[in-house]
Write a protein that holds these residues in place. Structure first.
Motif: not given
Length: 139
Positions: A17, A19, A21, A43
């Motif tokens: 996973k 992350t 922005n 996703s």
């Protein structure tokens, strides 16, 4: 040991996973494409975009892997592998693009005796004790 290198297949259990922005406008454009049915969700769009970019840069990636003598895919290191390395009086410089796994039965002492350095572009799976013992050797 080079026979233990496999090309990756996408499986949900074999993923990491991340992350990111994004600006609101970019996010809105993605949501619009999802709403219009081009992608099943955010996703799906992001994975598709990443794969497309990696395909476009494929030759550059291949050249870098060869130049840096990296192994591509999945690389497992078993207790038996490391014991054989120790018996031969050798030390490993692990360099993997993908996933490197060190078996759970490998002790910190065996790892320290056989692994000189670890460079993984992707993910390293090892016990917390092994990661702590090898921390100064992980790049």
């Amino acid at each position: 040991m080079s026979g233990d290198v496999y090309k990756f297949r996408d499986k949900s259990g074999e993923s990491e996973k991340i992350t990111i922005n994004l600006g609101y406008v970019d996010l809105g454009r993605i949501d619009l494409l999802v709403q219009e049915g081009f992608y099943s969700n955010r996703s799906d769009f992001i994975r598709t975009a990443i794969r497309s970019q990696l395909a476009a840069e494929g030759e550059t990636v291949k050249q870098s892997i060869v130049r840096q003598t990296l192994e591509l895919g999945l690389r497992d290191y078993s207790k038996a592998d490391l014991e054989a390395i120790r018996a031969a009086g050798e030390r490993l410089h692990i360099k993997v693009v993908g996933l490197a796994r060190i078996a759970p039965d490998v002790t910190p002492e065996l790892a320290l005796a056989t692994i000189e350095s670890i460079t993984v572009l992707g993910a390293l799976q090892a016990s917390p004790e092994l990661k702590a013992a090898l921390a100064k050797r992980i790049r």
